[in-house]
Motif scaffolding. Structure first.
Motif, short mmCIF file in Angstrom:
data_model
loop_
_atom_site.label_atom_id
_atom_site.label_comp_id
_atom_site.label_asym_id
_atom_site.label_seq_id
_atom_site.Cartn_x
_atom_site.Cartn_y
_atom_site.Cartn_z
N SER A 108 5.04 25.11 34.45
CA SER A 108 4.37 26.41 34.55
C SER A 108 3.06 26.45 33.79
CB SER A 108 5.31 27.51 34.07
OG SER A 108 5.75 27.20 32.77
N LYS B 140 7.52 19.09 40.62
CA LYS B 140 7.62 20.25 39.76
C LYS B 140 8.65 19.94 38.69
CE LYS B 140 6.41 23.95 42.87
NZ LYS B 140 6.61 25.35 43.17
N SER C 214 10.97 26.81 36.16
CA SER C 214 10.53 27.42 37.41
C SER C 214 10.78 26.48 38.58
CB SER C 214 9.05 27.81 37.33
OG SER C 214 8.28 26.70 36.97
N ILE D 13 14.42 26.81 39.46
CA ILE D 13 14.67 28.04 40.22
C ILE D 13 14.23 27.86 41.67
CG2 ILE D 13 14.03 30.47 40.47
CD1 ILE D 13 13.80 30.61 37.43
N TYR D 14 13.04 27.29 41.83
CA TYR D 14 12.49 27.08 43.18
C TYR D 14 13.41 26.20 44.02
CZ TYR D 14 9.20 25.62 46.81
OH TYR D 14 8.60 25.35 48.02
N ALA E 273 16.65 27.99 44.86
CA ALA E 273 16.48 29.02 45.89
C ALA E 273 16.38 28.40 47.28
CB ALA E 273 15.25 29.87 45.60
N ARG E 274 15.75 27.22 47.36
CA ARG E 274 15.61 26.55 48.66
C ARG E 274 16.92 25.89 49.09
NH1 ARG E 274 10.50 26.99 51.39
NH2 ARG E 274 9.77 28.61 50.01
N GLY F 164 20.49 28.78 49.08
CA GLY F 164 20.02 30.14 49.35
C GLY F 164 21.08 31.21 49.13
N TYR G 102 21.99 31.51 45.39
CA TYR G 102 20.84 32.11 44.73
C TYR G 102 20.76 33.61 45.03
CZ TYR G 102 15.93 33.14 43.67
OH TYR G 102 14.78 33.70 43.19
N GLY G 103 20.98 33.96 46.32
CA GLY G 103 20.94 35.36 46.72
C GLY G 103 21.97 36.18 45.96
N ILE H 281 23.32 35.47 43.03
CA ILE H 281 22.95 35.56 41.62
C ILE H 281 21.84 36.60 41.43
CG2 ILE H 281 21.87 34.30 39.71
CD1 ILE H 281 23.43 31.83 40.67
N ALA H 282 20.86 36.58 42.34
CA ALA H 282 19.76 37.55 42.25
C ALA H 282 20.30 38.98 42.34
CB ALA H 282 18.74 37.28 43.35
N ALA I 134 17.25 36.03 50.98
CA ALA I 134 17.41 34.83 50.14
C ALA I 134 17.92 33.65 50.97
CB ALA I 134 18.37 35.13 48.98
N ILE J 168 13.34 35.99 41.68
CA ILE J 168 14.25 36.64 40.72
C ILE J 168 13.50 37.03 39.44
CG2 ILE J 168 15.07 34.48 39.67
CD1 ILE J 168 17.89 35.72 39.70
#
Lengths: 252, 304
Positions: free
Chosen positions: A44, A212, A216, A219-220, A223-224, A227, A230-231, A233-234, B232, B240
């Motif tokens: 980051s 990367k 971050s 997380i990226y 999320a990929r 999904g 991640y959804g 958890i969000a 998501a 998030i």
């Protein structure tokens, strides 16, 4: 940062001395190259970086270094005015477009190679081969090709200037290439060619990985890759945040 | 203090995000609106990709609605039967909406569609609010009395159900259809949709105002949860970190907003909000109408 640079210089010195002290190997190889670092981590706080390509040539000639990568299909769209609003209408998709391109040369490029040879070897952003996957326009595809180069250049991903290659004693050379802050992650290829009279005498490829790293990146990737999890958890985080916030302020 | 948003893939100032969340929370606390319809366009202006602004918006709505819903639940102001009908339509709408969203994204039209949706809805909402505030300011003293609810064409529809909490006996079809439309909006705009659902509940279905806000919050939480999950999974566009920072700001802002709102005569502030909403809509419209600097845009092909 200072320390890292010092380490880098030390490593280069070490490697160069290895290359010099192995003249037997170099006799068989017209070109020996290496890249430092071979791996760049983007976190980051990443604000750009440089990679140094260095090597030894045992035959006379000019050196051109290109660094390109990661290749991916790209869709170029052109807006047209429809009922007063600018809408994406025409589009052309290109195969294997390098997201990043930079080069360096030991002399001005047009003195080293003629245009046909540049095309043949895909040297320079103007000479990258852009084959179409599909064409959805009645117009010239070249304007779309041009847009690929222009948009990449505007993002600083196609380096506008040709870097310098420092040649020492006619055999040792070093090229410094810059990776901008927004450098895409993926696999890169650095190609070094030895050129005389527009002819490529020798060719060496070394690889570079840009990844990367840090929280971050995790997380990226999460999320990929995951999904659904991640959804969930969000959502859980949102429910807890909202609920805790409400409770905290109700007590006051 | 800069922070890198992992999904939006941009660096932004933490305090700017907290402040933005706080400002939207303040407005939503003051006016009792969700605020999502301002949040998404403002995020787009900040440089967050429109798709991420929408996906993150759905997540943010969950955070900003849940505590209000629980408060209404405790007071018994949620009509769960009506809510279930609304969100059963809403879940279908939001899943369909997210799938359409994905198809439009692959076709390169999603940014345009998001902007168009916002221009239309911000104009309607801003226009109505402005109109209301002017009318309210003009006849502040002239109070009209309304019936519990009026019977209209709508009470002749089939599939009637009894709703004890709302003291109603009406058809189940309209709530399902309204819920479906709400789900679509939630998926496309990252909003809760309260500004559409509440008038429908009051004027069309005829629910008593005491249960309207609680029930609508209940539906918003469920529909936003489903939309957020669907985004998501299908679009990977829920950030998030962004959502939590905005939510933190919004939760704090909402507390001050609601206190402030109780002390102040609403018409003029409502008029001001209307102006703001119209300005944001106007800015988005300008983005669609003005000739872009570069007619060409290049994006990586979306992989299936």
């Amino acid at each position: 940062m200072m320390l890292r640079r010092m380490l880098l210089n030390l490593t280069i010195l070490a490697l160069v001395s290895v290359a010099l002290s192995a003249p037997l190997a170099a006799d068989n190889e017209p070109l020996v190259v290496d890249l430092l670092p071979e791996r760049v981590e983007v976190d980051s706080s990443f604000t750009g970086s440089t990679v140094i390509l260095f090597g030894v040539k045992t035959q006379p000639g000019d050196i051109i270094v290109t660094l390109r990568g990661p290749e991916a299909p790209v869709v170029v769209r052109r807006k047209r005015r429809v009922a007063g609003i600018w809408v994406n209408r025409d589009s052309v998709a290109f195969r294997d477009v390098p997201q990043y391109y930079a080069m360096a040369a030991s002399r001005p490029i047009d003195e080293i190679m003629e245009a046909k040879a540049l095309d043949r070897n895909q040297i320079g952003t103007g000479h990258i081969l852009l084959n179409t996957i599909w064409t959805r326009t009645a117009d010239e595809v070249d304007s779309f090709r041009e847009a690929v180069r222009r948009t990449r250049a505007e993002e600083g991903l196609y380096a506008p200037e040709i870097g310098e290659i420092v040649v020492i004693d006619g055999s040792l050379f070093r090229a410094t290439l810059t990776l901008p802050a927004n450098v895409p992650t993926g696999d890169y290829v650095a190609e070094t060619i030895l050129v005389r009279d527009s002819e490529v005498l020798s060719r060496r490829e070394v690889h570079l990985t840009v990844e990367k790293s840090g929280i971050s990146a995790e997380i990226y990737n999460f999320a990929r890759g995951q999904g659904a999890l991640y959804g969930l958890i969000a959502i859980a985080a949102a429910l807890v945040a909202g609920w805790v916030g409400g409770v905290a302020f109700r007590k006051n | 203090m800069e922070i890198y948003l992992p999904i939006a893939e941009i660096s932004t100032n933490v305090f700017l995000l907290l402040g933005l969340g706080g400002a939207i929370g303040f407005l939503s606390g003051m006016f009792g609106v969700g605020g999502g319809f301002l949040m998404t366009p403002l995020l787009i202006f900040l440089g967050v990709p429109p798709t991420v602004a929408v996906g993150t918006g759905t997540n943010l709505i969950v955070a900003s609605s849940v505590s209000g819903m629980m408060a209404h639940w405790r007071r018994g102001n949620v009509d769960f039967r009506m809510g279930a009908l609304l969100f059963s339509g809403g879940i279908g709408g939001s899943w369909l909406g997210v799938s359409l969203f994905k198809a439009l994204r692959e076709a390169g039209q999603i940014d345009l569609v998001i902007s168009l949706f916002y221009v239309v809805f911000l104009t309607i909402v801003g226009g109505l609010m402005g109109f209301e505030s002017v009318r309210a300011a003009l006849r502040r003293n002239a109070r009209r009395r309304r019936k519990a609810h009026q019977h209209n064409w709508f009470h002749g529809l089939p599939l009637k159900l009894r709703f004890r909490r709302s003291k109603l006996y009406v058809s189940a079809l309209p709530p399902v259809i309204v819920g479906f439309l709400m789900g679509l909006l939630a998926a496309f705009m990252g909003v809760g949709g309260g500004f559409i659902m509440i008038p429908v509940m009051i004027y069309l279905i005829g629910m008593p105002t005491s249960v309207v806000v609680g029930t609508s919050l209940f539906v918003i939480v469920v529909v936003s949860t489903v939309s957020s999950f669907a985004h998501a999974v299908q679009n990977h566009n829920v950030d998030i970190i962004l959502a939590l920072l905005l939510a933190l700001g919004a939760v704090i802002g909402a507390q001050y907003g609601s206190r402030f709102g109780q002390r102040i005569q609403g018409e003029y502030l409502r008029g001001l909000l209307a102006v703001m909403v119209l300005a944001v809509g106007g800015r988005l419209l300008y983005g669609l109408v003005a000739r872009p600097d570069d007619l060409y845009s290049a994006t990586l092909m979306v992989m299936r």
